[in-house]
Write an enzyme that holds these catalytic residues in place. Sequence first.
Site, PDB file in Angstrom:
ATOM      1  N   ASP A 321       0.493  -0.701  -0.119  1.00 44.76           N
ATOM      2  CA  ASP A 321       0.102   0.433   0.275  1.00 44.76           C
ATOM      3  C   ASP A 321       0.766   1.436  -0.271  1.00 44.76           C
ATOM      4  O   ASP A 321       0.024   2.391  -0.578  1.00 44.76           O
ATOM      5  CB  ASP A 321      -0.622  -0.074   1.324  1.00 44.76           C
ATOM      6  CG  ASP A 321      -2.646  -0.973   1.286  1.00 44.76           C
ATOM      7  OD1 ASP A 321      -2.394  -0.812  -0.040  1.00 44.76           O
ATOM      8  OD2 ASP A 321      -2.895  -1.565   2.125  1.00 44.76           O
ATOM      9  N   GLY A 407      -8.890   2.020  -0.134  1.00 46.38           N
ATOM     10  CA  GLY A 407      -9.833   1.652  -1.401  1.00 46.38           C
ATOM     11  C   GLY A 407     -10.786   1.122   0.330  1.00 46.38           C
ATOM     12  O   GLY A 407     -11.837   1.854   0.594  1.00 46.38           O
ATOM     13  N   ASN A 408     -11.290   0.150   0.091  1.00 48.82           N
ATOM     14  CA  ASN A 408     -12.296  -0.549   1.195  1.00 48.82           C
ATOM     15  C   ASN A 408     -11.528  -0.574   2.736  1.00 48.82           C
ATOM     16  O   ASN A 408     -12.131  -0.638   3.498  1.00 48.82           O
ATOM     17  CB  ASN A 408     -12.369  -2.209   1.293  1.00 48.82           C
ATOM     18  CG  ASN A 408     -10.932  -2.610   1.163  1.00 48.82           C
ATOM     19  OD1 ASN A 408      -9.995  -2.602   0.114  1.00 48.82           O
ATOM     20  ND2 ASN A 408     -11.464  -4.419   1.706  1.00 48.82           N
ATOM     21  N   TYR A 409     -10.097  -0.267   3.141  1.00 45.38           N
ATOM     22  CA  TYR A 409      -9.347  -0.247   4.006  1.00 45.38           C
ATOM     23  C   TYR A 409      -9.216   1.136   4.746  1.00 45.38           C
ATOM     24  O   TYR A 409      -8.624   1.470   3.959  1.00 45.38           O
ATOM     25  CB  TYR A 409      -8.498  -1.459   3.992  1.00 45.38           C
ATOM     26  CG  TYR A 409      -8.731  -2.510   5.340  1.00 45.38           C
ATOM     27  CD1 TYR A 409      -9.191  -3.900   4.872  1.00 45.38           C
ATOM     28  CD2 TYR A 409      -8.579  -2.174   6.845  1.00 45.38           C
ATOM     29  CE1 TYR A 409      -9.222  -4.841   5.965  1.00 45.38           C
ATOM     30  CE2 TYR A 409      -8.580  -3.607   7.755  1.00 45.38           C
ATOM     31  CZ  TYR A 409      -9.139  -4.608   6.956  1.00 45.38           C
ATOM     32  OH  TYR A 409      -9.187  -5.696   7.392  1.00 45.38           O
ATOM     33  N   HIS A 466      -2.377  -7.971   7.125  1.00 46.38           N
ATOM     34  CA  HIS A 466      -1.958  -7.025   7.204  1.00 46.38           C
ATOM     35  C   HIS A 466       0.374  -6.344   7.775  1.00 46.38           C
ATOM     36  O   HIS A 466      -0.458  -7.378   8.939  1.00 46.38           O
ATOM     37  CB  HIS A 466      -2.557  -5.922   8.470  1.00 46.38           C
ATOM     38  CG  HIS A 466      -3.651  -5.539   7.436  1.00 46.38           C
ATOM     39  ND1 HIS A 466      -4.396  -5.210   6.758  1.00 46.38           N
ATOM     40  CD2 HIS A 466      -4.966  -7.202   7.447  1.00 46.38           C
ATOM     41  CE1 HIS A 466      -5.292  -5.256   6.432  1.00 46.38           C
ATOM     42  NE2 HIS A 466      -5.769  -6.182   7.586  1.00 46.38           N
TER      43      HIS A 466
HETATM   44 CU   LIG Z   1      -7.505  -7.335   7.637  1.00 52.10          CU
END
Ligand SMILES: [Cu+2]
Length: 674
Positions: A321, A407-409, A466
């Site tokens: 990321d 995005g989603n996180y 992660h």
């Molecule tokens: Cu997660």
Amino acid sequence: MHAMAPRLAPSLLLLLSIFITLSSPTSCHPLDPLTPSEFIHVKNIVQKSYPSQNLSFHYVGLDEPEKSTVLSWQSKPTKTPPPLPRRALVVLRLKMKTLELIVDISTRSIVSKTEFDNKHGYPLLNNEEQSVAAELPFKYKPFIQSIKKRGLNMSEVVCSTFSVGWFGEAKTKRTIKINCFYKKDSVNLYVRPVEGITVAVDLDELKIVEYIDRFVAPVPKAEGTEYRASNQKPPFGPRLNGAPVMSGDEGFKLDGNTVRWANWIFHLGFDVRTGVIISQASIYDLEMHEYRRVLYRGFVSELFVPYMDPTEEWYYKTFFDCGEFGFGQSTVSLKPLTDCPANAQFMDAYYAAQDGTPVKKSNAYCIFERHAGNILWRHTELTIPDIVITEVRAEVTLVVRTVSTIGNYDYIIDWEFKPSGSIKMEVGLTGVLEIEAVNYTQIDQIEEEVFGTLVADNSIAVNHDHFLTYHLDLDVDGETNSFVKNNFVTKQATGHNTPRKSYWNIVSETAKTELDARIRLCLKPADLVVVNPIKKTKAGNPFGYRLIPGAVAGPLLLEDDYPQIRGAFTKYNVWVTPYNKSEKWAGGRHVDQSRGEDTLDAWSSRNRKIENKDIVLWYTIGFHHNPCQEDFPMMPTLSGGFELRPTNFFERSPVLKVRTIPSKHHSPNCTAKN
Ligand SMILES: [Cu+2]
């Protein structure tokens, strides 16, 4: 994985540039992030060198001076020494090649130029090209057919971009994959994928180069996925009081980008790739009557998020990321009172758009005093006859917070400074899980392997990790430091004439070279300390700062799996390298489709000397995320972190004589209710 960032309106930009030209603010600190006017200078200098060429900016950031230059500049006896030359590192795409420039803003010149072939990865993806790519399917006939075949309404489809990774290809093109989602009846689009379709876009040519529609799966239902407060219906959840508003003094002073609070002083920076940067954190020593250096520079160097679904539509989802999407580029504006408390002060940040113009991110980070109700220290003395002594000090800390939404996180990044000398790094994971659409509505129906948890009808939340790797250039009371492992060793109690059979004691080991300092935590109990071997307390203990790890997770992928080759910097939880200005990014210089030749693992394999040297500590916070139903449709924050804590750095507790100013706003209610 990408959301469009708002850019400055052209008229505003013009106004800004006029203002900048007129006022021409100069940077005060050599580590200050580039100012809007500096971004404009950089853009102009670069464009002048490449007139009428189709330039695409992928990174513009401060090329910070060497540490020795910064330190000698600061030690100048004059109160305000002339500013150091300001330089920018610029990464461009030009004629299908990656180009790195060092631009000297002070002399308005390009001082170096390096061209990269396409065999070692590609630079940061910029928001603009991702937005253009995400629109391409809407004009692509096979995609229109696929949506029609599924009986979906095209106007309710939205698409997002996903980096493609590298899987051993000898030759690559700069591509990105597109996944699409359905927003009809709910804004929670990431939990409603249009499954079965793979679209790949060539980013240099901006055209679709691969299209597969392999299968149809139901789009998960909208019901129960909405998260906006205004759209919720009763029954509501528990009622929570807002935090009591503290008025008056924020408790800290901001001078440019320098923060002074309690016994701390530090500098705040920002980078499109890594987000917030803490520099030159020093703590005041009451007995030495001076600020003493702790952390020269600290930031999130890389964030690796591999998903655990090996099928055609998912196998490539192994995101980096910072290096691919930019932790700074993904920084979102913080909401007063909820993202940060009422006593917070907010700061803006800037990065360069695809055409080099500055993009302003308002309220990009906040700074606030945290009164969490914790105890700094206490003691009740009951042993002295006839008296009871109770001394308690309430803890107050200072937090610097940013949120990056990729995005989603959503990742909440906190740096917390404590008066005791500790610095606590914390990440909070929240936002929306990545969902794979399936036919199942109950786990009893599942007959083949699935790669996550069925969290709702037709919705598998896919397993993933992660890993956040922090770059921590500690300078414990100076640059010359060593890394010491204080191993806890069980010893047999012999020769003491007592019934005890065993005890533990410390056996210290100083890491001589990089390989000595690669550590998988939990294998062997040890306190890990960065010490200054030259400077010692009166008792003779070297000044140190200890790493207090949090929950530990390491990679579970095979070492020769492609994502793991690229993410090899997660192989150990702790690494120590000698300071090298160019070794900032654990995943390497150009991470998109990188091949793992330029990672922290590769640098550290050179096994350089690290004893009595200026060293950098790298620490990885890891999570193995096996989702559960409570993570759906919006995941309550899951936190992890670690701490750097003084260890024989001070002669005694630095908070023994702390004074607390009593709060005027709350009168304590000390009567117990019966
Ligand atoms: Cu997660």
